[in-house]
Design a protein around this motif. Structure first.
Motif, PDB file in Angstrom:
ATOM      1  N   HIS A   1       0.851  -1.193   0.000  1.00  0.00           N
ATOM      2  CA  HIS A   1       0.000   0.000   0.000  1.00  0.00           C
ATOM      3  C   HIS A   1       0.883   1.239   0.000  1.00  0.00           C
ATOM      4  O   HIS A   1       1.872   1.303   0.734  1.00  0.00           O
ATOM      5  N   GLY A   2       0.507   2.240  -0.814  1.00  0.00           N
ATOM      6  CA  GLY A   2       1.308   3.444  -0.884  1.00  0.00           C
ATOM      7  C   GLY A   2       2.714   3.110  -1.340  1.00  0.00           C
ATOM      8  O   GLY A   2       2.925   2.414  -2.325  1.00  0.00           O
TER       9      GLY A   2
ATOM     10  N   ALA B   1      -7.583  -1.891   0.947  1.00  0.00           N
ATOM     11  CA  ALA B   1      -7.706  -0.437   0.976  1.00  0.00           C
ATOM     12  C   ALA B   1      -8.507   0.030  -0.226  1.00  0.00           C
ATOM     13  O   ALA B   1      -8.285  -0.421  -1.352  1.00  0.00           O
TER      14      ALA B   1
ATOM     15  N   GLU C   1     -10.501   3.611  -2.194  1.00  0.00           N
ATOM     16  CA  GLU C   1     -10.205   4.990  -2.558  1.00  0.00           C
ATOM     17  C   GLU C   1     -10.055   5.855  -1.312  1.00  0.00           C
ATOM     18  O   GLU C   1     -10.769   5.687  -0.332  1.00  0.00           O
ATOM     19  N   ASN C   2      -9.076   6.778  -1.341  1.00  0.00           N
ATOM     20  CA  ASN C   2      -8.826   7.710  -0.236  1.00  0.00           C
ATOM     21  C   ASN C   2      -8.467   7.012   1.071  1.00  0.00           C
ATOM     22  O   ASN C   2      -8.811   7.471   2.157  1.00  0.00           O
ATOM     23  N   GLU C   3      -7.763   5.907   0.948  1.00  0.00           N
ATOM     24  CA  GLU C   3      -7.224   5.183   2.114  1.00  0.00           C
ATOM     25  C   GLU C   3      -8.266   4.792   3.156  1.00  0.00           C
ATOM     26  O   GLU C   3      -8.055   4.913   4.362  1.00  0.00           O
TER      27      GLU C   3
ATOM     28  N   LYS D   1     -10.984   4.972   8.741  1.00  0.00           N
ATOM     29  CA  LYS D   1     -10.836   6.126   7.838  1.00  0.00           C
ATOM     30  C   LYS D   1     -10.735   7.395   8.665  1.00  0.00           C
ATOM     31  O   LYS D   1     -11.522   7.627   9.586  1.00  0.00           O
TER      32      LYS D   1
ATOM     33  N   SER E   1      -9.459  -1.248  -4.487  1.00  0.00           N
ATOM     34  CA  SER E   1      -8.940  -0.517  -5.637  1.00  0.00           C
ATOM     35  C   SER E   1      -8.899   0.967  -5.307  1.00  0.00           C
ATOM     36  O   SER E   1      -9.841   1.507  -4.715  1.00  0.00           O
ATOM     37  N   ASP E   2      -7.803   1.629  -5.705  1.00  0.00           N
ATOM     38  CA  ASP E   2      -7.706   3.081  -5.517  1.00  0.00           C
ATOM     39  C   ASP E   2      -8.731   3.824  -6.355  1.00  0.00           C
ATOM     40  O   ASP E   2      -8.992   5.003  -6.126  1.00  0.00           O
ATOM     41  N   ALA E   3      -9.316   3.130  -7.338  1.00  0.00           N
ATOM     42  CA  ALA E   3     -10.272   3.768  -8.242  1.00  0.00           C
ATOM     43  C   ALA E   3     -11.711   3.656  -7.755  1.00  0.00           C
ATOM     44  O   ALA E   3     -12.631   4.126  -8.426  1.00  0.00           O
TER      45      ALA E   3
ATOM     46  N   GLY F   1     -11.389  -0.425 -11.398  1.00  0.00           N
ATOM     47  CA  GLY F   1     -12.071  -0.684 -10.136  1.00  0.00           C
ATOM     48  C   GLY F   1     -13.144  -1.756 -10.229  1.00  0.00           C
ATOM     49  O   GLY F   1     -13.855  -2.011  -9.252  1.00  0.00           O
TER      50      GLY F   1
ATOM     51  N   HIS G   1       1.903   1.069  -6.299  1.00  0.00           N
ATOM     52  CA  HIS G   1       0.847   0.569  -5.411  1.00  0.00           C
ATOM     53  C   HIS G   1      -0.462   1.238  -5.779  1.00  0.00           C
ATOM     54  O   HIS G   1      -0.612   2.403  -5.746  1.00  0.00           O
TER      55      HIS G   1
END
Length: 399
Positions: free
Chosen positions: A126-127, A214, A216-218, A232, A254-256, A308, A399
């Motif tokens: 992650h990150g 994780a 979107e937006n952690e 969060k 997904s970060d998306a 996503g 990531h």
């Protein structure tokens, strides 16, 4: 399900023999000498590979070209081994009986980098960080995967849980570390430490805590036997399952998308429940939706697409593509034949690994591996391997 390693321990001598890999150059051709599980040596031409894939089989590892699926190298490694992306363009983490080992998949050789410890468990990327959780000791190791290219063990953060357990941890962008709580008998929830290891949050309302992902937006989710716990912006929120027992033990994020994909089991007495429903957890709205696929799946069936999309490999042999926002099954992509999840979790079954726009699916019954374009649904290529493969992974940079 990233369960911890169980099984016989290797002696130091056996491990040294099993993993000896020597690269030699001759007339411009590189070859690797590997040791088979029976102790004999085999030489496999070590051709260059693009975006390597790594698959486990009974006796070792296959390293394959990610574009052609051609087998490049066989690395002998006895025991039940597991593989996960290390987080850079070259390396893969290999969980062995003795701990986490680092494989340079591009150079097609095991390195000397090792995180020793009984029952190596989850590997989380992650990150800019990769986090290892060793179940037998409760030790957490955090490092920058790009530092693996130095050939030396990266310096990084370490943390040891109050009690050893089958756990998982993830470090967030601000340096805070979320790690699960539990012991060998039960697991209860999670805590969060700041970058100086001071506890800043805790929630023990998550029985049987397992797995993480994780969004979107952690927004981080960890599964419970009665729902899912979301962390969060410094706060935990519990989202309950619609059933008294509704276990979400494996998740894909997904970060998306703000929506997590999870499995869903509702029979606490089943020897092995073969569920047909998956869970979609909206981390913004704090809501959980169940989607019935009409087919069962396994813990190696969950993944996310390049935009996503929620992807589930069913026992009907198809990848089910789900819109995470609506829960609608948008299409089904046939890939392999019908299959059934075996009772023993270590036994091979079709496995889904997604990288970019390509979904890789193993078919152990035919000793096959397939590559499919997620967006078009068309099969790119297939290959037949010497042995049936079990776990499947590859290099994933960033990531």
């Amino acid at each position: 399900m990233n369960k911890s390693i169980r099984g016989r321990a290797l002696t130091g001598a056996a491990l040294a023999v099993a993993t000896a890999t020597v690269l030699t150059a001759c007339g411009g051709e590189t070859s690797s000498t590997d040791t088979k599980s029976d102790g004999t040596a085999s030489t496999t031409p070590a051709v260059a590979v693009k975006e390597p894939l790594v698959a486990t089989f009974d006796g070792g590892l296959y390293i394959l070209d990610g574009e052609s699926l051609k087998l490049a190298t066989t690395v002998g490694l006895p025991g039940f081994n597991r593989v996960n992306p290390a987080g850079d363009k070259d390396h893969v983490m290999v969980s062995t009986d003795s701990g986490f080992r680092v494989l340079n998949a591009t150079d097609q050789a095991l390195t000397d980098i090792e995180y020793k410890g009984a029952k190596p468990g989850h590997v989380v990327r992650h990150g800019a960080k990769t986090v290892l959780f060793t179940d037998g000791t409760g030790e957490v190791n955090v490092f920058d995967p790009t530092a693996l290219s130095s050939g030396k063990k990266p310096s990084g953060r370490t943390y040891t849980s109050a009690e050893a357990h089958h756990g998982v941890a993830i470090e967030l962008a601000d340096g805070s570390l979320l790690s699960t709580l539990g012991n060998e008998e039960k697991r209860t929830g999670a805590l969060v430490l700041d970058r100086n290891d001071k506890e800043i949050a805790r929630n023990e309302n998550c029985p049987g805590v397992h797995g993480e992902a994780a969004a979107e937006n952690e927004a981080v989710g960890v599964g419970c036997e009665d729902g899912i716990l979301i962390y969060k912006d410094g706060t935990f929120t519990k989202i309950d399952s619609p059933d008294d027992y509704g276990r979400i033990g494996n998740q894909a994020g997904s970060d998306a998308s703000p929506v997590l994909l999870g499995d869903y089991k509702s029979d606490p007495d089943a020897e092995l429940e073969r569920p047909t429903r998956v869970s979609l957890i909206d981390t913004k709205k704090k809501k959980l939706r169940l989607v019935d696929l009409g087919t069962s799946y396994s813990f190696r069936s969950l993944a996310r697409g390049p935009h996503g999309e929620a992807l589930v490999l069913g026992t009907d042999g198809a990848i089910h593509v789900i819109d995470p926002d609506t829960g609608k099954i948008e299409k089904e992509i046939p890939v392999v034949g019908d299959w059934q999840e075996p009772l023993d979790w270590q036994q091979a079954r079709p496995t889904l690994f997604v990288r970019g726009h390509v979904a890789y699916v193993s078919e152990p019954g035919k000793k096959a591996l397939h590559a499919v374009d997620v967006e078009t649904g068309k099969k790119i290529t297939s290959v037949t391997l010497p042995k049936s493969i079990n776990e499947l992974s590859g290099v994933v940079a960033g990531h």
